[in-house]
Design a protein around this motif. Sequence first.
Motif, PDB file in Angstrom:
ATOM      1  N   VAL A 154     -11.951  53.412 -23.497  1.00 14.77           N
ATOM      2  CA  VAL A 154     -10.559  54.433 -23.106  1.00 14.77           C
ATOM      3  C   VAL A 154     -10.384  55.939 -23.640  1.00 14.77           C
ATOM      4  N   ALA A 155     -10.713  55.345 -25.656  1.00 16.18           N
ATOM      5  CA  ALA A 155     -10.428  56.563 -26.199  1.00 16.18           C
ATOM      6  C   ALA A 155     -11.900  58.028 -25.452  1.00 16.18           C
ATOM      7  N   ILE A 156     -13.318  57.424 -25.266  1.00 14.10           N
ATOM      8  CA  ILE A 156     -13.958  58.015 -25.037  1.00 14.10           C
ATOM      9  C   ILE A 156     -13.799  58.976 -24.219  1.00 14.10           C
ATOM     10  N   ARG A 157     -13.037  58.690 -22.662  1.00 10.86           N
ATOM     11  CA  ARG A 157     -12.292  59.037 -21.619  1.00 10.86           C
ATOM     12  C   ARG A 157     -11.470  60.228 -22.067  1.00 10.86           C
ATOM     13  N   ALA A 158     -10.573  59.706 -23.198  1.00 15.06           N
ATOM     14  CA  ALA A 158      -9.216  60.477 -23.563  1.00 15.06           C
ATOM     15  C   ALA A 158      -9.440  62.251 -23.856  1.00 15.06           C
ATOM     16  N   LEU A 159     -11.339  61.540 -25.180  1.00 16.09           N
ATOM     17  CA  LEU A 159     -11.497  62.899 -25.626  1.00 16.09           C
ATOM     18  C   LEU A 159     -12.753  63.406 -24.321  1.00 16.09           C
ATOM     19  N   ALA A 160     -13.614  63.167 -23.553  1.00 16.23           N
ATOM     20  CA  ALA A 160     -13.689  64.118 -22.871  1.00 16.23           C
ATOM     21  C   ALA A 160     -12.807  64.691 -22.208  1.00 16.23           C
ATOM     22  N   TRP A 161     -11.983  64.345 -21.397  1.00 14.41           N
ATOM     23  CA  TRP A 161     -10.947  65.370 -20.679  1.00 14.41           C
ATOM     24  C   TRP A 161     -10.291  66.105 -22.071  1.00 14.41           C
ATOM     25  N   LEU A 162      -9.381  65.923 -23.127  1.00 12.60           N
ATOM     26  CA  LEU A 162      -9.135  66.677 -24.044  1.00 12.60           C
ATOM     27  C   LEU A 162     -10.583  67.992 -24.168  1.00 12.60           C
ATOM     28  N   GLY A 163     -11.711  67.559 -24.609  1.00 12.30           N
ATOM     29  CA  GLY A 163     -12.558  69.027 -24.715  1.00 12.30           C
ATOM     30  C   GLY A 163     -12.611  69.122 -26.066  1.00 12.30           C
ATOM     31  N   PRO A 164     -14.186  69.712 -26.449  1.00 12.11           N
ATOM     32  CA  PRO A 164     -13.933  69.950 -27.443  1.00 12.11           C
ATOM     33  C   PRO A 164     -12.980  70.635 -28.888  1.00 12.11           C
ATOM     34  N   GLU A 165     -12.094  71.484 -27.585  1.00  9.04           N
ATOM     35  CA  GLU A 165     -11.021  72.163 -29.026  1.00  9.04           C
ATOM     36  C   GLU A 165      -9.970  71.223 -29.466  1.00  9.04           C
ATOM     37  N   SER A 166     -10.524  70.313 -28.580  1.00 10.75           N
ATOM     38  CA  SER A 166      -9.049  69.061 -29.568  1.00 10.75           C
ATOM     39  C   SER A 166      -9.496  67.450 -29.994  1.00 10.75           C
ATOM     40  N   ALA A 167     -11.058  67.909 -29.853  1.00 11.53           N
ATOM     41  CA  ALA A 167     -11.757  66.265 -30.251  1.00 11.53           C
ATOM     42  C   ALA A 167     -11.191  65.959 -31.344  1.00 11.53           C
ATOM     43  N   ASP A 168     -11.069  67.317 -32.989  1.00  4.00           N
ATOM     44  CA  ASP A 168     -11.371  66.518 -34.058  1.00  4.00           C
ATOM     45  C   ASP A 168      -9.977  66.298 -34.055  1.00  4.00           C
ATOM     46  N   THR A 169      -9.185  66.865 -33.584  1.00  7.83           N
ATOM     47  CA  THR A 169      -7.642  66.379 -34.314  1.00  7.83           C
ATOM     48  C   THR A 169      -7.002  65.199 -33.224  1.00  7.83           C
ATOM     49  N   ALA A 170      -7.663  64.878 -31.764  1.00  7.42           N
ATOM     50  CA  ALA A 170      -7.747  63.543 -31.204  1.00  7.42           C
ATOM     51  C   ALA A 170      -8.268  62.436 -32.011  1.00  7.42           C
ATOM     52  N   LEU A 171      -9.551  62.237 -32.647  1.00 10.62           N
ATOM     53  CA  LEU A 171     -10.388  61.708 -33.371  1.00 10.62           C
ATOM     54  C   LEU A 171      -9.307  61.424 -34.702  1.00 10.62           C
ATOM     55  N   GLY A 172      -9.128  62.394 -35.255  1.00 14.81           N
ATOM     56  CA  GLY A 172      -7.946  62.128 -36.873  1.00 14.81           C
ATOM     57  C   GLY A 172      -6.836  61.397 -35.764  1.00 14.81           C
ATOM     58  N   THR A 173      -6.367  61.710 -35.095  1.00 13.49           N
ATOM     59  CA  THR A 173      -5.138  60.433 -34.560  1.00 13.49           C
ATOM     60  C   THR A 173      -5.909  59.295 -34.205  1.00 13.49           C
ATOM     61  N   LEU A 174      -6.829  59.155 -33.427  1.00 13.46           N
ATOM     62  CA  LEU A 174      -7.450  57.642 -32.909  1.00 13.46           C
ATOM     63  C   LEU A 174      -7.599  56.681 -33.986  1.00 13.46           C
ATOM     64  N   LYS A 175      -8.293  57.732 -35.563  1.00 13.48           N
ATOM     65  CA  LYS A 175      -9.096  56.742 -36.618  1.00 13.48           C
ATOM     66  C   LYS A 175      -7.909  55.688 -37.235  1.00 13.48           C
ATOM     67  N   ARG A 176      -6.086  56.173 -36.764  1.00 12.36           N
ATOM     68  CA  ARG A 176      -5.173  56.032 -37.663  1.00 12.36           C
ATOM     69  C   ARG A 176      -4.563  54.754 -35.982  1.00 12.36           C
ATOM     70  N   THR A 177      -4.917  54.795 -34.960  1.00 17.08           N
ATOM     71  CA  THR A 177      -4.535  54.086 -33.899  1.00 17.08           C
ATOM     72  C   THR A 177      -5.169  53.101 -33.550  1.00 17.08           C
ATOM     73  N   LEU A 178      -6.358  53.014 -33.868  1.00 18.24           N
ATOM     74  CA  LEU A 178      -7.544  52.044 -33.390  1.00 18.24           C
ATOM     75  C   LEU A 178      -7.302  51.410 -34.357  1.00 18.24           C
ATOM     76  N   SER A 179      -8.004  49.911 -33.851  1.00 21.15           N
ATOM     77  CA  SER A 179      -8.169  49.101 -35.466  1.00 21.15           C
ATOM     78  C   SER A 179      -9.258  49.416 -35.795  1.00 21.15           C
ATOM     79  N   PRO A 180      -9.706  49.304 -36.454  1.00 22.06           N
ATOM     80  CA  PRO A 180     -11.044  49.336 -37.418  1.00 22.06           C
ATOM     81  C   PRO A 180     -11.945  48.933 -36.575  1.00 22.06           C
ATOM     82  N   HIS A 181     -12.093  47.643 -36.158  1.00 23.71           N
ATOM     83  CA  HIS A 181     -13.069  47.557 -34.750  1.00 23.71           C
ATOM     84  C   HIS A 181     -13.166  48.603 -34.356  1.00 23.71           C
ATOM     85  N   ASP A 182     -12.551  49.005 -33.364  1.00 22.49           N
ATOM     86  CA  ASP A 182     -13.130  49.894 -32.700  1.00 22.49           C
ATOM     87  C   ASP A 182     -13.144  50.846 -32.618  1.00 22.49           C
ATOM     88  N   PHE A 183     -12.303  51.994 -33.666  1.00 21.57           N
ATOM     89  CA  PHE A 183     -13.360  52.487 -33.969  1.00 21.57           C
ATOM     90  C   PHE A 183     -14.440  52.428 -34.122  1.00 21.57           C
TER      91      PHE A 183
END
Length: 213
Positions: A154-183
């Motif tokens: 689900v994260a991969i598809r969200a990042l693909a939709w958001l695009g390169p400009e928003s990837a770093d910010t989104a990944l920062g959020t995902l690192k906090r919200t996804l479980s360590p296993h999922d990340f």
Amino acid sequence: MFRFTHERARLVEIARQRRAEQARLAKLEEQRVEYLDRKLAQAEQRDRLRTFLMTLPPDSISEEASVRSITGRYGTRAPSVEQAVQAFARQQGEIVVPSGAAAANILGLSTQVPVRSVYLTSGRSRSMSFGKQVVELRHAPRWQLALADRPAGVAIRALAWLGPESADTALGTLKRTLSPHDFSELASAAPQLPTWLAQAVGKAAYGRCPSQP
């Protein structure tokens, strides 16, 4: 004088009680209308689902998989659009997942609620009628279908939709919200991803791009 004052107080109390009763009846009527509206919406949803299923080729989806009612804690209900689409995917042998826009909304990376029901598929692109709605299946590259319905997918598809400009910010959020296993699973999928996304995932996971020593 006392009698007049007493009578006036009695009339005021009667008027107050009458207004309270009118408010109570109005509230009951409002609740009745809301209940009927919900029941009507449920009936319309069932009708849309039946219409959707009738548009499918006879051999594309089994009767049991598509229209079997679901019995739960609150009674019996028709299958949802998501369940019908997934049943169709199983019958066709395809991978079908919600679109990147839907994925971003699910993960809280976007407040935009998709207006149309769009799914990504490993099969060909096509649209299917669902009452007044249209369920759109869009062919997607294999990397966007990776990990299917797992949180990392689900994260991969969200990042693909958001695009390169928003990837770093989104990944920062995902690192906090996804479980360590999922990340960690997301990081492990980096070799399958396009360069821009693989580098962003590697930077978020390891503090550097995967290609860097």
